[in-house]
Write a protein that holds these residues in place. Structure first.
Motif, PDB file in Angstrom:
ATOM      1  N   VAL A  51      14.778  15.687 -14.752  1.00  0.00           N
ATOM      2  CA  VAL A  51      14.402  14.341 -14.339  1.00  0.00           C
ATOM      3  C   VAL A  51      13.905  13.552 -15.541  1.00  0.00           C
ATOM      4  CG1 VAL A  51      12.011  14.944 -13.770  1.00  0.00           C
ATOM      5  CG2 VAL A  51      13.108  13.032 -12.601  1.00  0.00           C
ATOM      6  N   GLY A  52      14.246  12.276 -15.576  1.00  0.00           N
ATOM      7  CA  GLY A  52      13.821  11.420 -16.667  1.00  0.00           C
ATOM      8  C   GLY A  52      12.594  10.613 -16.297  1.00  0.00           C
ATOM      9  N   LYS A  53      12.489   9.409 -16.831  1.00  0.00           N
ATOM     10  CA  LYS A  53      11.334   8.551 -16.591  1.00  0.00           C
ATOM     11  C   LYS A  53      11.305   8.093 -15.129  1.00  0.00           C
ATOM     12  CE  LYS A  53       9.096   4.311 -18.188  1.00  0.00           C
ATOM     13  NZ  LYS A  53       9.189   3.138 -19.095  1.00  0.00           N
ATOM     14  N   ILE A  54      10.136   8.175 -14.520  1.00  0.00           N
ATOM     15  CA  ILE A  54       9.951   7.753 -13.128  1.00  0.00           C
ATOM     16  C   ILE A  54       9.199   6.430 -13.108  1.00  0.00           C
ATOM     17  CG2 ILE A  54       8.938   8.366 -10.892  1.00  0.00           C
ATOM     18  CD1 ILE A  54       9.187  11.313 -11.847  1.00  0.00           C
ATOM     19  N   ASP A  55       9.696   5.467 -12.334  1.00  0.00           N
ATOM     20  CA  ASP A  55       9.072   4.147 -12.329  1.00  0.00           C
ATOM     21  C   ASP A  55       8.529   3.716 -10.968  1.00  0.00           C
ATOM     22  OD1 ASP A  55      11.522   3.880 -11.128  1.00  0.00           O
ATOM     23  OD2 ASP A  55      12.345   2.509 -12.620  1.00  0.00           O
TER      24      ASP A  55
ATOM     25  N   ASP B 211       0.819  -1.219   0.000  1.00  0.00           N
ATOM     26  CA  ASP B 211       0.000   0.000   0.000  1.00  0.00           C
ATOM     27  C   ASP B 211       0.853   1.269   0.000  1.00  0.00           C
ATOM     28  OD1 ASP B 211      -2.269  -1.469  -0.074  1.00  0.00           O
ATOM     29  OD2 ASP B 211      -2.750  -1.273   2.063  1.00  0.00           O
ATOM     30  N   TYR B 212       2.063   1.183   0.558  1.00  0.00           N
ATOM     31  CA  TYR B 212       2.946   2.356   0.594  1.00  0.00           C
ATOM     32  C   TYR B 212       3.464   2.705  -0.808  1.00  0.00           C
ATOM     33  CZ  TYR B 212       3.252   1.925   5.723  1.00  0.00           C
ATOM     34  OH  TYR B 212       2.982   1.860   7.073  1.00  0.00           O
ATOM     35  N   TRP B 213       3.423   1.730  -1.726  1.00  0.00           N
ATOM     36  CA  TRP B 213       4.011   1.917  -3.061  1.00  0.00           C
ATOM     37  C   TRP B 213       2.965   1.824  -4.168  1.00  0.00           C
ATOM     38  CZ3 TRP B 213       8.916   3.560  -3.383  1.00  0.00           C
ATOM     39  CH2 TRP B 213       9.688   3.451  -2.228  1.00  0.00           C
ATOM     40  N   SER B 214       1.733   2.145  -3.823  1.00  0.00           N
ATOM     41  CA  SER B 214       0.652   2.080  -4.821  1.00  0.00           C
ATOM     42  C   SER B 214      -0.041   3.429  -4.972  1.00  0.00           C
ATOM     43  CB  SER B 214      -0.367   1.008  -4.416  1.00  0.00           C
ATOM     44  OG  SER B 214      -0.885   1.277  -3.116  1.00  0.00           O
ATOM     45  N   GLY B 215       0.696   4.511  -4.683  1.00  0.00           N
ATOM     46  CA  GLY B 215       0.119   5.845  -4.770  1.00  0.00           C
ATOM     47  C   GLY B 215       0.456   6.546  -6.068  1.00  0.00           C
ATOM     48  N   SER B 216       0.417   7.869  -6.045  1.00  0.00           N
ATOM     49  CA  SER B 216       0.656   8.661  -7.263  1.00  0.00           C
ATOM     50  C   SER B 216       1.744   9.715  -7.069  1.00  0.00           C
ATOM     51  CB  SER B 216      -0.649   9.354  -7.677  1.00  0.00           C
ATOM     52  OG  SER B 216      -1.116  10.199  -6.622  1.00  0.00           O
ATOM     53  N   ILE B 217       2.443   9.652  -5.925  1.00  0.00           N
ATOM     54  CA  ILE B 217       3.478  10.650  -5.641  1.00  0.00           C
ATOM     55  C   ILE B 217       4.829  10.127  -6.134  1.00  0.00           C
ATOM     56  CG2 ILE B 217       4.619  11.994  -3.842  1.00  0.00           C
ATOM     57  CD1 ILE B 217       2.059  11.474  -2.115  1.00  0.00           C
ATOM     58  N   PRO B 218       5.475  10.823  -7.090  1.00  0.00           N
ATOM     59  CA  PRO B 218       6.749  10.343  -7.643  1.00  0.00           C
ATOM     60  C   PRO B 218       7.810  10.167  -6.556  1.00  0.00           C
ATOM     61  CG  PRO B 218       5.874  12.144  -8.960  1.00  0.00           C
ATOM     62  CD  PRO B 218       5.045  12.095  -7.713  1.00  0.00           C
ATOM     63  N   TRP B 219       8.493   9.040  -6.618  1.00  0.00           N
ATOM     64  CA  TRP B 219       9.616   8.771  -5.710  1.00  0.00           C
ATOM     65  C   TRP B 219      10.886   8.800  -6.549  1.00  0.00           C
ATOM     66  CZ3 TRP B 219      13.069   4.551  -4.264  1.00  0.00           C
ATOM     67  CH2 TRP B 219      13.617   4.697  -2.986  1.00  0.00           C
ATOM     68  N   ILE B 220      11.682   9.852  -6.372  1.00  0.00           N
ATOM     69  CA  ILE B 220      12.845  10.092  -7.228  1.00  0.00           C
ATOM     70  C   ILE B 220      14.039   9.294  -6.746  1.00  0.00           C
ATOM     71  CG2 ILE B 220      14.367  11.844  -8.212  1.00  0.00           C
ATOM     72  CD1 ILE B 220      11.444  12.131  -9.033  1.00  0.00           C
ATOM     73  N   GLN B 221      14.665   8.579  -7.691  1.00  0.00           N
ATOM     74  CA  GLN B 221      15.896   7.836  -7.425  1.00  0.00           C
ATOM     75  C   GLN B 221      17.021   8.407  -8.282  1.00  0.00           C
ATOM     76  OE1 GLN B 221      14.894   3.356  -7.222  1.00  0.00           O
ATOM     77  NE2 GLN B 221      13.345   4.239  -8.576  1.00  0.00           N
ATOM     78  N   SER B 222      18.250   8.091  -7.904  1.00  0.00           N
ATOM     79  CA  SER B 222      19.397   8.564  -8.676  1.00  0.00           C
ATOM     80  C   SER B 222      19.302   8.129 -10.137  1.00  0.00           C
ATOM     81  CB  SER B 222      20.698   8.035  -8.061  1.00  0.00           C
ATOM     82  OG  SER B 222      21.809   8.395  -8.842  1.00  0.00           O
ATOM     83  N   SER B 223      18.784   6.924 -10.364  1.00  0.00           N
ATOM     84  CA  SER B 223      18.678   6.406 -11.734  1.00  0.00           C
ATOM     85  C   SER B 223      17.680   7.186 -12.589  1.00  0.00           C
ATOM     86  CB  SER B 223      18.274   4.929 -11.704  1.00  0.00           C
ATOM     87  OG  SER B 223      17.044   4.760 -11.027  1.00  0.00           O
TER      88      SER B 223
END
Length: 401
Positions: free
Chosen positions: A260-264, A239-251
């Protein structure tokens, strides 16, 4: 009945005959090379080009070699004077790389080069490098390094059309190769321009017209009202990872573009509430301080990050000026970043760095805009270059058999 295996998927108008399967020895001659005695100075520093495999990397026409030999050196060695239009093919130290001689030249023994007959177009053969290289590498052998002999090279079979069709194909491939090379040159020029602008602008050697006041000395922490770290919601809770708020990673950050590029990955509000991560304001600058130190981006929307980031929010400076100021600092700090298993810079140390900033926000804005436009030009040329390479790949897959 046509042999379907020898019929390309894409034709030039007016051609419909199947291609023929021919050995290289049937459409030209294979020649090796040699090296004059390095202990005899009279064999060297002459006027005859003498290529080595490191100078041939599918780079089109070859004009000048790094070293040259004399007529005596050519005569007293197994080197051969090869005519123009010879396709040099490396046989060791990287098997199957090619280049075309523009002028007569010789090579060392790291080649099994192809001299085409009068019915064979040299650029057509050069364009078939991926096919010839694949076979040559499969047949190459050796314990210290792999190598293919002249006899083996001569036995390589390729599909080949009549001379007029070869020339049509080679002219098209030459045009695409020239466009790729021109765009690669332009891209390098733009990257050099950006580097020069960064050096001259931030050293204040170059100023925009109308701005003469000295820049002010500040701490890096002064460029924003707040700095925000990150945290990671529990990855085991779906449930913590099924939202709509982008989580930015170094990749997700594109190297050197500050964008910023593609967010997954996306987190939920519940994931933020129940972890150390925070919702970060849009138009903040996200900076990687650990894995991938030196990467950063202006994020035009609300987001969250891991603890590998520090974000500068509610900026006190022009947004893009702040981004390029950080970019310059992080490029420098990345070279001397501390750490054993993970290189990085502490957030405290980063914020205490001394920086110089124009007091006038208009000057900040002009600097940021000019550098951002340069990056946009670089990105556009990278896209164009990629499209040309994709076009060439498509043609290679469909115009050749």
């Amino acid at each position: 009945m046509k042999n379907e295996n020898l019929v390309p998927k894409v034709w030039f108008k007016g051609f419909s005959d199947p291609w023929e399967q021919r050995k290289l020895s049937e459409i030209g001659k294979i020649h090796g090379g040699g090296t004059p005695d390095s202990g005899k100075p009279e064999y060297w520093n002459g006027t005859i080009n003498w290529f080595t495999p490191t100078e041939v990397s599918n780079n089109g026409f070859l004009e000048n070699s790094i070293r040259k030999i004399t007529n005596l050196g050519l005569k007293k060695s197994s080197a051969t004077l090869l005519p123009p239009k010879t396709v040099l093919i490396t046989s060791r130290a990287g098997v199957g790389n090619m280049g075309i001689l523009k002028y007569p030249a010789s090579t060392n023994q790291g080649f099994q080069s192809f001299i085409p007959d009068s019915n064979t177009d040299e650029y057509f053969i050069y364009s078939m490098q991926p096919f010839i290289s694949r076979i040559a590498n499969r047949w190459a052998s050796g314990s210290t390094f792999t190598e293919i002999s002249g006899k083996q090279m001569a036995k390589i079979e390729i599909g080949i059309p009549d001379t007029s069709e070869q020339k049509k194909i080679s002219e098209l491939m030459k045009t695409i190769d020239n466009l790729i090379a021109a765009n690669e040159d332009k891209l390098e020029q733009l990257k050099t321009l950006k580097k020069l602008l960064m050096q001259k602008i931030f050293s204040q050697e170059w100023r925009f017209k109308g701005f003469t006041d000295p820049w002010e000395q500040r701490k890096l922490s002064d460029i924003s009202e707040t700095t925000v770290g990150g945290g990671t919601p529990d990855t085991k809770i779906v449930d913590y990872w099924s939202g709509s708020i982008p989580w930015i990673q170094s990749s997700n950050l594109e190297k050197d573009t500050l964008k910023v590029g593609k967010i997954d990955k996306y987190v939920s509000s519940e994931g933020i509430v129940n972890s150390a991560t925070k919702l970060i304001a849009k138009n903040s600058i996200a900076v990687v301080t650990r894995v991938g130190v030196g990467k950063l981006a202006v994020i035009p929307f609300e987001y969250t990050t891991s603890q590998d980031f520090l974000s500068f929010s509610n900026l006190n400076v022009s947004r893009w000026f702040g981004a390029y100021l950080l970019y310059r600092i992080l490029k420098r700090e990345a070279e001397k970043s501390q750490g054993t298993s993970i290189k990085g810079i502490t957030k405290k140390a980063l914020l205490q760095l001394d920086v110089q900033i124009p007091a006038d926000t208009q000057e900040q804005s002009k600097i940021g805009t000019s550098l951002n436009k340069t990056d946009d030009l670089i990105a556009a040329n990278e896209d164009k270059l990629q499209q040309l390479k994709e076009l060439k790949k498509y043609l290679m897959q469909n115009m050749f058999v």
